[in-house]
Each structure stands twice: as structure tokens, then as C-alpha cells.
Design an enzyme around this catalytic site. Structure first.
Site, mmCIF file in Angstrom:
data_model
loop_
_atom_site.group_PDB
_atom_site.id
_atom_site.type_symbol
_atom_site.label_atom_id
_atom_site.label_comp_id
_atom_site.label_asym_id
_atom_site.label_seq_id
_atom_site.Cartn_x
_atom_site.Cartn_y
_atom_site.Cartn_z
ATOM 1 N N GLY A 181 -1.559 -9.872 12.255
ATOM 2 C CA GLY A 181 -2.199 -8.585 12.511
ATOM 3 C C GLY A 181 -2.952 -7.962 11.360
ATOM 4 O O GLY A 181 -2.883 -6.757 11.164
ATOM 5 N N HIS A 239 0.809 -1.218 0.000
ATOM 6 C CA HIS A 239 0.000 0.000 0.000
ATOM 7 C C HIS A 239 0.845 1.273 0.000
ATOM 8 O O HIS A 239 0.373 2.323 0.392
ATOM 9 C CB HIS A 239 -0.965 -0.011 1.199
ATOM 10 C CG HIS A 239 -2.020 -1.082 1.085
ATOM 11 N ND1 HIS A 239 -2.770 -1.522 2.153
ATOM 12 C CD2 HIS A 239 -2.433 -1.802 0.019
ATOM 13 C CE1 HIS A 239 -3.606 -2.466 1.741
ATOM 14 N NE2 HIS A 239 -3.409 -2.665 0.465
ATOM 15 N N CYS A 289 5.771 19.784 -6.347
ATOM 16 C CA CYS A 289 6.762 19.234 -7.257
ATOM 17 C C CYS A 289 7.461 20.391 -7.989
ATOM 18 O O CYS A 289 6.888 21.484 -8.106
ATOM 19 C CB CYS A 289 6.052 18.329 -8.253
ATOM 20 S SG CYS A 289 7.148 17.535 -9.438
#
Ligand code: OAD
Length: 229
Positions: free
Chosen positions: A175, A109, A136
Site C-alpha cells: 500500500g 514519519h 509546552c
């Protein structure tokens, strides 16, 4: 507890979710005290929210960075890092495995410690409490390089994870509630590929893919299970 001798397995994958970092003090997403109980996904964790109000979304992620920097990896992270050849496939974005010394980490992720520009493709690592810059060089907003709700997972990352899992002999899931796809399909993939599958979770996911389920916390179970590796 029956211990596991890691030297009996040629390829080991640790598949981790937010519960892996819970004993370090990083909140999980669901359940009591979970992040999505206090913060709405629609306001902080999707592209539409960022497009509406980038500063608000970046501010939320900076807050998360500050809180994660106050946390330290625990003994369970160190046990995993001690198995240098093992692959860690994690849904976590907090970088705790790397801080504990794990080198083969596949982040499904993305990472709290990376920013990217979707206009020009620029990516940068950024590890401080506050972001060095929110813009940016091309003038667009930089966004956290994280898979938000509704985003596609990075294809290369998924392929590397699936390959590691399909080729492993021991698969240890730690988990994760196992509700977010496609990662939720990984225990079944490991099982189909013939791996010995273990789950460590104080509230097991209920998935049927596991040969062994240990109801307990990562920081306590891992050192005991791997006998001080
Ligand atoms: P969840 O918050 O859904 O689940 C955390 C799991 O950790 C639960 O099953 C808990 O029972 C377990 N747990 C709690 N304390 C633990 C401990 N000390 N040791 C072991 N397990 C413990 O988190 P994830 O499954 O990681 O994605 O969530 C998956 C994805 O949903 C996240 O990566 C995130 C989230 O929305 C994105 O933000 C894209």
C-alpha cells in the site's frame, strides 16, 4: 494464490504505506479521495504552515485523530501482528499496526499520537480525540511529532529501518505509491540485500525491485497469502 510460509524466513520486514490502512477507513494521501486532494500541504503539512498558524495546523491534526479513532485495524493488520518477530517499517502515522498488536514497529514519519517541543526538546504521547494541551511547559507551542514536507527524517529511525531491511530475507511492501523519498528507496535496498521481495497493491507502484507483485487489497491478500497465520 501461492501462499508464503513465514517460518521459511529468518527475518521478515513488512513495509507499509497509507494503502495498508485504506480498508480500515483511513484515507490515503494521493489518488481518489486522497488527503492531499482536499488539504494543501503548504497550509497543513510543513513547518512554515505551523510557524504561520499553529492552531490551524494543530486543528487539522486533531481532525485526523478523531477520524482515525473511528477506524479499526483490519484482518491484514492482524495477520502481520501474528508474526511477532517480524519488523514493521511504516510510513503511516496512524498507529494502526500497534493497535492490532504489532510490537516491532518503526515509524518513519512519526506519529499522530505524539507531540514535541522544538524549543526545549520535550516529547509527549497523547492518544485522545483532542490534544490534552497545545503548549509546552516552557511556553512554546507543541507540534505534532510528524515528518512534514521539508523536514529531515529522524536519523536513528532511518538507521534502524535500513538495518532491518538490509538484514531481512522476506520483504513485503504493502500500500505505498513509492513516490516519497527516502522510503521509496527501501524496496531496492531489500532487493540488493538478497531478500525475496513482494508487493501488494491494487495499483502496483511499477518499481522493478519485486520478485512478485500481487494486484489486490491488503485486507484480502494478506490472510490468503499467509494462510491464516
Ligand atoms: P499514497 O497515498 O501515496 O499511496 C497509497 C497507495 O496505497 C497507492 O499506491 C494505492 O494504490 C495503495 N492502496 C490503496 N488501497 C489499498 C489497499 N486496500 N491495499 C493495498 N494498497 C492500497 O501513500 P504513501 O505511499 O503511504 O508522508 O505516501 C507516502 C507518504 O506521503 C506518507 O507517509 C505521507 C504522504 O505525504 C507525510 O505526510 C510526510
Amino acid at each position: 494464490m501461492d501462499t508464503i510460509d513465514p517460518s521459511a524466513y529468518r527475518h521478515i520486514v513488512f513495509f507499509t504505506g497509507a494503502g495498508m490502512s485504506a480498508e480500515s477507513g483511513v484515507p490515503t494521501y494521493r489518488g481518489k479521495g486522497g488527503i492531499w486532494g482536499s488539504y494543501s500541504i503548504g497550509e497543513y503539512a510543513c513547518q512554515e504552515a505551523f510557524d504561520r498558524n499553529p492552531e490551524k495546523v494543530l486543528g487539522f491534526h486533531e481532525k485526523r485523530r478523531r477520524s482515525v479513532l473511528l477506524c479499526e485495524p483490519h484482518e491484514g493488520h492482524r495477520v502481520i501482528a501474528g508474526m511477532a518477530d517480524a519488523v514493521v517499517v511504516t510510513q503511516n502515522i496512524d498507529g494502526m499496526h500497534q493497535r492490532a498488536g504489532s510490537r516491532n514497529v518503526i515509524e518513519l514519519h512519526g506519529s499522530l499520537w505524539r507531540l514535541r517541543c522544538d524549543a526545549c526538546g520535550f516529547r509527549k504521547e497523547d492518544f485522545g480525540r483532542a490534544y490534552e494541551t497545545l503548549r509546552c511547559g516552557c511556553g512554546e507551542w507543541l507540534r505534532p511529532d510528524i515528518t512534514w514536507f521539508g523536514d529531515m527524517l529522524d536519523r536513528n529511525v532511518m538507521e534502524r529501518a535500513a538495518e532491518a531491511i538490509a538484514g531481512c530475507e522476506l520483504f513485503v511492501s504493502i500500500g505505498t505509491s513509492g513516490v516519497v523519498w527516502p522510503a521509496a528507496g527501501f524496496p531496492a535496498l531489500a532487493r540488493e540485500s538478497g531478500a525475496y521481495c513482494v508487493e501488494i497493491n491494487p495499483e502496483p507502484s511499477g518499481a522493478t525491485s519485486y520478485d512478485r507483485v500481487i494486484e489486490g487489497a491488503a485486507g484480502a491478500v494478506l490472510p490468503e497469502m499467509f494462510g491464516g497465520c
